[in-house]
Scaffold this active site. Structure first.
Site, PDB file in Angstrom:
ATOM      1  N   CYS A 159      -3.401 -10.932  31.779  1.00 56.05           N
ATOM      2  CA  CYS A 159      -3.581  -9.761  32.989  1.00 56.05           C
ATOM      3  C   CYS A 159      -4.672 -10.071  33.465  1.00 56.05           C
ATOM      4  CB  CYS A 159      -3.008  -8.390  32.653  1.00 56.05           C
ATOM      5  SG  CYS A 159      -2.036  -7.660  31.570  1.00 56.05           S
ATOM      6  N   GLU A 161      -7.180 -11.127  32.328  1.00 54.85           N
ATOM      7  CA  GLU A 161      -8.665 -10.830  31.455  1.00 54.85           C
ATOM      8  C   GLU A 161      -9.124 -13.104  31.161  1.00 54.85           C
ATOM      9  OE1 GLU A 161      -6.121  -8.303  29.343  1.00 54.85           O
ATOM     10  OE2 GLU A 161      -5.858 -10.417  30.273  1.00 54.85           O
TER      11      GLU A 161
END
Length: 279
Positions: A159, A161
């Site tokens: 997402c 990271e």
């Protein structure tokens, strides 16, 4: 049957083979492009299995296979090469939603032409590649305790990271916080307007707030509550993974798991950052 598998800096680890075959005449650049395009199609064939309830919200959901191009090398020089451009071209050729293409763009090191190539793809309406500030990504890994000797090799994952391929365990499983929903909690004393049930702590009737600061403190109280819920949920997921869900196949892609003889779920990766929070 999971998501956010990260193929990492594909233009870096494939480049020596690409260069050797090009220089020896085994293949042309067009041949290499065709192979990359075929790889992109194979990746796009993957999809998550969903139960009936989940499928109502996310039927046919992609598994978010992330590939990355660009950035810098271990000497701090530009890592952009011919394959970096061809990786972007593959997305432009197949025009599918997988793999999830990202580029690391270092404003002082990477050529402008590399960013322009990415913009050409975005202009087609493909929404890819995602463009990441390279220096910021490196700093984020430094903040996670990764030394600069490895932080330069970071990759975007899942997402958004920041991660290290084959070295870092990190996830955002139970980690979504709707900040608009938090404000709604402050305006409704922690009661859901959809169900009429209490889902957060009580902060009082907002019509009795005397100042904006009263409202602001109520919002912060609900934030603290939901952060605690998320943290507890993540800890439960860690417990369940450690005791009931080993991942031996995934562990085989982490050198430290192999050397230690410890599963990925048990902390075998070199760096273990746990769960993150998305707001």
């Amino acid at each position: 049957n999971a998501s956010s598998y990260n193929l990492g800096r594909i233009d870096q680890y494939l480049y020596p083979y690409y260069r050797k075959d090009i220089d020896s005449g085994v293949m042309t650049k067009d041949d290499a492009q065709e192979i990359l395009d075929c790889l992109w199609i194979k990746i796009a064939e993957l999809s998550l299995f969903q139960d009936e309830v989940t499928a109502q919200f996310a039927a046919g959901y992609c598994i978010t296979v992330q590939v990355t191009a660009g950035g810098i090398d271990k000497y701090g020089n530009s890592a952009v090469n011919d394959l970096s451009y061809q990786v972007i071209q593959a997305t432009m050729d197949v025009q599918l939603k997988e793999p999830n293409l990202s580029i690391r763009y270092n404003m002082s090191k990477n050529p402008d032409a590399f960013l322009r190539k990415g913009v050409e793809s975005i202009r087609m309406g493909l929404t890819m590649p995602a463009v990441y500030h390279d220096d910021a990504g490196i700093r984020m890994l430094l903040n996670k305790g990764v030394p600069l000797s490895e932080a330069w090799d970071w990759t975007p994952c899942g997402c958004v990271e920041t991660n290290l391929s084959g070295r870092m365990k990190q996830y955002t499983d139970m980690a979504d916080m709707n900040m608009g929903g938090v404000i709604d909690m402050a305006l409704n004393d922690g009661v859901s307007r959809k169900t009429g049930k209490r889902v957060s702590v009580s902060t009082g009737d907002p019509t009795n707030f005397k100042t904006f600061n009263d409202f602001y403190e109520a919002v912060k109280t609900h934030i603290r509550y939901f952060v605690d819920v998320i943290t507890s949920g993540n800890q439960l997921l860690d417990y369940l993974s450690m005791n009931y869900r080993p991942v031996p196949a995934l562990s085989l892609t982490f050198p430290d798991c192999i050397e230690k003889g410890i599963d990925y779920s048990m902390g075998g990766a070199k760096y273990n950052c746990g769960g993150g929070v998305i707001t």
